[in-house]
Enzyme design. Structure first.
Site, PDB file in Angstrom:
ATOM      1  CG  HIS A 349      -1.966   1.078   1.131  1.00 56.01           C
ATOM      2  ND1 HIS A 349      -3.183   0.896   0.523  1.00 56.01           N
ATOM      3  CD2 HIS A 349      -1.936   2.374   1.530  1.00 56.01           C
ATOM      4  CE1 HIS A 349      -3.868   2.019   0.560  1.00 56.01           C
ATOM      5  NE2 HIS A 349      -3.131   2.934   1.167  1.00 56.01           N
ATOM      6  CB  ALA A 350       0.989   4.158  -2.271  1.00 58.67           C
ATOM      7  CG  HIS A 380      -2.110  10.745  -2.417  1.00 60.72           C
ATOM      8  ND1 HIS A 380      -3.252  11.351  -1.939  1.00 60.72           N
ATOM      9  CD2 HIS A 380      -1.588  10.087  -1.357  1.00 60.72           C
ATOM     10  CE1 HIS A 380      -3.409  11.065  -0.671  1.00 60.72           C
ATOM     11  NE2 HIS A 380      -2.409  10.289  -0.277  1.00 60.72           N
ATOM     12  CD  GLU A 381       1.665   7.834  -1.251  1.00 62.77           C
ATOM     13  OE1 GLU A 381       2.302   8.197  -0.243  1.00 62.77           O
ATOM     14  OE2 GLU A 381       0.493   7.412  -1.178  1.00 62.77           O
ATOM     15  CG  HIS A 384       1.804  12.157   2.003  1.00 58.85           C
ATOM     16  ND1 HIS A 384       0.955  12.711   2.921  1.00 58.85           N
ATOM     17  CD2 HIS A 384       1.107  11.131   1.444  1.00 58.85           C
ATOM     18  CE1 HIS A 384      -0.210  12.065   2.908  1.00 58.85           C
ATOM     19  NE2 HIS A 384      -0.144  11.098   2.017  1.00 58.85           N
ATOM     20  CD  GLU A 408      -3.458  11.339   3.477  1.00 57.00           C
ATOM     21  OE1 GLU A 408      -3.200  10.993   2.312  1.00 57.00           O
ATOM     22  OE2 GLU A 408      -2.843  10.880   4.471  1.00 57.00           O
ATOM     23  CG  HIS A 511      -6.532   3.144   5.301  1.00 56.08           C
ATOM     24  ND1 HIS A 511      -6.648   2.568   4.054  1.00 56.08           N
ATOM     25  CD2 HIS A 511      -5.774   4.250   5.129  1.00 56.08           C
ATOM     26  CE1 HIS A 511      -5.995   3.306   3.158  1.00 56.08           C
ATOM     27  NE2 HIS A 511      -5.452   4.330   3.782  1.00 56.08           N
ATOM     28  CE1 TYR A 521      -5.616   8.961   2.631  1.00 58.21           C
ATOM     29  CE2 TYR A 521      -6.818   7.582   4.188  1.00 58.21           C
ATOM     30  CZ  TYR A 521      -5.633   7.934   3.567  1.00 58.21           C
ATOM     31  OH  TYR A 521      -4.479   7.283   3.888  1.00 58.21           O
TER      32      TYR A 521
HETATM   33  O1  X8Z Z   1      -4.239   5.325   1.412  1.00 59.08           O
HETATM   34  C1  X8Z Z   1      -4.215   6.171   0.557  1.00 59.08           C
HETATM   35  C2  X8Z Z   1      -2.878   6.685   0.009  1.00 59.08           C
HETATM   36  C3  X8Z Z   1      -1.811   6.646   1.018  1.00 59.08           C
HETATM   37  S1  X8Z Z   1      -2.008   7.890   2.216  1.00 59.08           S
HETATM   38  C4  X8Z Z   1      -2.437   5.822  -1.152  1.00 59.08           C
HETATM   39  N1  X8Z Z   1      -5.373   6.643   0.018  1.00 59.08           N
HETATM   40  C5  X8Z Z   1      -6.663   6.163   0.472  1.00 59.08           C
HETATM   41  C6  X8Z Z   1      -6.896   4.712   0.049  1.00 59.08           C
HETATM   42  O2  X8Z Z   1      -6.117   4.170  -0.736  1.00 59.08           O
HETATM   43  O3  X8Z Z   1      -7.876   4.118   0.508  1.00 59.08           O
HETATM   44  C7  X8Z Z   1      -5.497   7.670  -1.004  1.00 59.08           C
HETATM   45  C8  X8Z Z   1      -6.951   7.678  -1.357  1.00 59.08           C
HETATM   46  C9  X8Z Z   1      -7.669   7.081  -0.187  1.00 59.08           C
HETATM   47 ZN    ZN Z   2      -1.729   9.823   1.617  1.00 53.83          ZN
END
Ligand code: X8Z
Ligand code: ZN
Length: 613
Positions: A349-350, A380-381, A384, A408, A511, A521
């Site tokens: 996961h990024a 997005h990354e 950060h 974010e 998450h 988010y």
């Molecule tokens: O988790 C993330 C990023 C890392 S902060 C890739 N996001 C959420 C997800 O993937 O569920 C960005 C969009 C929402």
């Molecule tokens: Zn993020």
């Protein structure tokens, strides 16, 4: 506190494990009047010193634990977490001694941040701190190394399942992949509930009512008020989501029939082009047929031009540089992970990391796929990463986003500027192709909305569910059902098959086992449009909002950099005002941005039955 922020998404792994009993009576330290302002200066200096020396070591332990998921790395990580938690407790007890001291706003804010920056705190008890540390490390690793094997011996990881969910149009294949990945949650359930039990105790020791109160008290206003704000904004943007839902349902019904997609019900999650149904951009071609032009296919462009993973990151860096940001350090390129390793388990996961702020050791870790979705995620990354770089000069306690939503939001803000004009500027398409693409306004907006609007109710709902678990409002016998009830209520989405309480479907989303709060988010998805609208107004941009790109604009860049450079040294409303001139969240910018799409959807939906209840 011993170590500072790794990143907004991963700092929780640290703070999960920090205990601070500091606030009022639980440490038995209040009422002591003997501390002076000099003592406070010495104390904050010693916290800073600890953060700067110990922080990078701990952060490296986290990096290794996440980058090489092995029995040993998890053992070391879990132990580090426990020991640092207990050591941090000593500092926090000392922080409480300054409760009654009259000091500067800046010092007071640092003391408050010391007390409130936790996500899953255990009570001040070595055994419980150890247990919590072990559980959260294990949950993370279960997700990161998760796979599902079928009877014929074939095994699939998340990435393999996602390939199917994102691309297949065969309902039975989609169902098989969806249910396969969701097996992952089952063993997490008792561990998750025990973690919540310990975290609630820890939160109470910190002076909060529980985890939910702790999580929603970080927004420079009372938790109740903040929650009302998020609900208020949802009411503003809900009509747009409902219109989009209605149209998508109708198109999916045409494709799959009444049996799969009934015209009066919620959408089955496996048909939406994403494992969690949180972005529908992969089914764009099913829900929108352009009349004249071919839509721009960034995935195809990346493939045709043989753009590799590192080059994808360079394009995103270039966007930031065009606005006046400083370039990234060499170590970013040397130490980041861009490509999924073939021979080991990695948390794919990024994520973006601030391992050593004094030395600007910044990295991303992401198993990049060469497609449009990941091209956006890279922006997005880097949002950060450039945020870290902008605030790393601050005291470590101020090294954070104005609130977690800000962290974010900036990368997402840039993705709104990936317009046809921008794609022409960077040589992805010709000027003629850009002109042709601009003519299909609805197509462009639809593409954005299938990601940017669709994610909004999901991002709101996720922590509402978690909050219900934390507060005990959701009964343990009803964990999975309540998840689907909420998904249906907020998103109009349903599970493709009946699910029993043997399953723990929330565990199939990063998450949840990773304990990353998700309201950030939601905030980001609202704020990014407010930022975009204000910045485009400031640029005096005359066209429609979706045509405006902030690429190459150094005045806008200066505004963003100066806001980022404030870190979390001031209430978030101050940072917000710096960009938007307002101190309040509002859904109106989302609605302004998508106005042409909303009008078009309303027309399409005129004779359709909308809603799902
Ligand atoms: O988790 C993330 C990023 C890392 S902060 C890739 N996001 C959420 C997800 O993937 O569920 C960005 C969009 C929402
Ligand atoms: Zn993020």
């Amino acid at each position: 506190m011993l170590f500072w922020l790794i990143e907004e998404t991963l700092m929780k792994k640290i703070f999960t494990l920090i205990v601070i009993c500091a606030i009022v009576t639980s440490c038995g330290q209040t009422g002591e009047q003997s501390k002076s302002l000099d003592d406070l200066d010495l104390f904050l200096a010693s916290v800073e010193e600890d953060n700067l020396t110990e922080g990078p070591i701990v952060n490296s332990a986290y990096w290794i634990g996440s980058n090489f998921i092995t029995y040993d790395s998890q053992k070391v990580l879990s132990d580090y977490s426990k020991r640092y938690t207990l050591k941090a407790l000593e500092l926090s007890r000392e922080a409480a001694l300054f409760n009654n001291l009259d000091t500067s706003d800046s010092n007071r804010r640092q003391l408050e941040l010391l007390k409130s920056s936790f996500v899953m705190p255990p009570p001040f008890n070595e055994a419980l701190a150890g247990e919590l540390s072990t559980i959260s490390t294990q949950l993370d690793a279960m997700y990161g190394s998760g796979k599902h094997c079928y009877e014929d011996g074939t095994c699939y990881e998340l990435g393999d399942f996602e390939q199917i969910l994102d691309n297949s149009r065969d309902p039975s294949e989609l169902l098989k992949a969806w249910t396969g990945w969701h097996e992952i949650g089952k063993p997490m359930k008792p561990m998750y509930m025990r973690m919540v039990e310990i975290g609630n105790q820890g939160s109470k020791d910190l002076g909060f009512e529980g985890l939910s109160d702790l999580w929603f008290s970080k927004y420079d206003m009372p938790a109740e008020e903040f929650l009302q704000e998020t609900d208020r904004v949802w009411e503003e943007v809900k009509p747009l989501y409902e219109a989009l839902h209605c149209h998508v349902r109708s198109e999916l019904n045409s494709k799959y029939g009444d049996e799969e997609v009934p015209l009066d019900g919620p959408l089955p999650v496996h048909l939406l082009g994403n494992m969690w149904g949180q972005s529908w951009s992969n089914i764009y071609d099913l829900v929108y047929k352009a009349e004249e032009t071919n839509p721009i296919d960034v995935t195809q462009i990346i493939k045709d031009r043989n753009i590799n993973e590192k080059q994808m990151v360079e394009y995103a860096e270039n966007f930031f540089l065009s606005m006046g940001f400083n370039s990234l350090p060499e170590t970013f390129w040397e130490r980041s992970l861009f490509i999924k390793p073939a021979d080991r388990s990695v948390q794919c996961h990024a994520s973006a990391w601030n391992l050593d702020s004094a030395n600007n050791d910044l990295r991303i870790k992401m198993c990049i796929e060469k497609n449009e979705e990941d091209f956006s995620t890279i922006h997005h990354e880097l949002g950060h990463i450039f945020y870290y770089q902008a605030y790393n000069h601050l005291p470590t306690l101020f090294q954070g986003g104005a609130n977690d939503g800000f962290h974010e939001a900036f990368g997402d803000l840039l993705t709104l500027s990936i317009t046809p004009g921008y794609l022409n500027d960077i040589g992805f398409i010709s000027a003629e192709e850009a002109e042709a693409a601009k003519k299909d306004e609805i197509g462009l907006l639809m593409k954005q909305a299938l990601e940017g609007v669709v994610v909004i109710p999901w991002a709101l709902m996720l922590d509402k569910w978690r909050s219900g678990i934390f507060n005990g409002e959701i009964d343990e016998s009803n964990l999975n059902q309540s998840w689907w009830d909420m998904r249906e209520s907020y998103q109009g989405i349903t599970s493709p098959v009946a699910r029993t309480e043997d399953y723990f479907d929330p565990g199939a989303k990063y998450h949840i086992p990773g304990n990353t709060p998700y309201t950030r988010y939601y905030l980001a998805r609202i704020m990014q449009y407010q930022f975009h609208e204000s910045l485009c107004n400031e640029m005096n941009f005359q066209g429609a909002l979706h045509e405006c790109s902030i690429y190459g604009n150094s005045e806008v860049g200066e505004k963003i950099i100066s806001t980022m450079a404030m870190g979390q040294s001031l209430p978030w409303q101050d940072a917000f005002e710096n960009i938007t001139g307002s101190r309040k969240l509002s859904g109106s910018s989302v609605m302004n941005y998508y106005k042409p799409l909303k009008d078009w959807l309303d027309k399409q939906n005129e004779n359709r039955m909308c809603g799902w209840e």
